[in-house]
Design an enzyme around this catalytic site. Structure first.
Site, PDB file in Angstrom:
ATOM      1  N   CYS A  12       0.840  -1.158   0.155  1.00 14.70           N
ATOM      2  CA  CYS A  12      -0.212   0.164  -0.349  1.00 14.70           C
ATOM      3  C   CYS A  12       0.996   1.029  -0.001  1.00 14.70           C
ATOM      4  O   CYS A  12       2.422   1.078   0.093  1.00 14.70           O
ATOM      5  CB  CYS A  12      -0.887   0.557   1.300  1.00 14.70           C
ATOM      6  SG  CYS A  12      -0.624   0.381   2.733  1.00 14.70           S
ATOM      7  N   SER A  13       0.083   2.538   0.358  1.00 10.40           N
ATOM      8  CA  SER A  13       1.328   3.238   0.257  1.00 10.40           C
ATOM      9  C   SER A  13       2.537   3.274   0.862  1.00 10.40           C
ATOM     10  O   SER A  13       3.747   3.735   0.736  1.00 10.40           O
ATOM     11  CB  SER A  13       0.461   4.589   0.624  1.00 10.40           C
ATOM     12  OG  SER A  13      -0.977   5.093  -0.381  1.00 10.40           O
TER      13      SER A  13
END
Length: 105
Positions: A8-9
């Protein structure tokens, strides 16, 4: 045994979900290795390692094409269902992991 990478980020928002998925798998006697990393780390690992599945957090869904190209035919890349992600439905995510991997065999 299933070997899954989740990205994810920053790798932090998926960490809680990954812990829940690992716990659910252990409770069900499923041999699962699952790890959450940041997108930057994920890009590096996809090129160097083989996994059974790469899962993307919904917030990085726009990266699917790039990571799919990097993974090639070695393993599938899939986006985690947004509702399952948001509600931390580890059982649904685990079921999706199993179906995605077994569907490739």
């Amino acid at each position: 045994m299933y070997n899954v990478l989740v990205t994810c980020s920053a790798g932090m928002s998926t960490s809680m979900l990954v812990q829940k998925v690992a716990k659910t798998a252990a409770e069900q006697g499923i041999d699962l290795t699952i790890e959450a990393v940041s997108m930057n780390e994920g890009k590096i690992r996809v090129k160097k390692h083989d996994y059974d599945l790469l899962l993307l957090g919904p917030q990085v869904a726009f990266m699917k094409e790039e990571l799919s190209k990097a993974a090639g035919d070695r393993f599938p890349v899939k986006i985690i269902n947004q509702k399952d992600y948001g509600m931390m439905r580890a059982d649904n995510v685990l079921q999706d992991i199993i179906q995605s991997i077994e569907g490739q065999k």
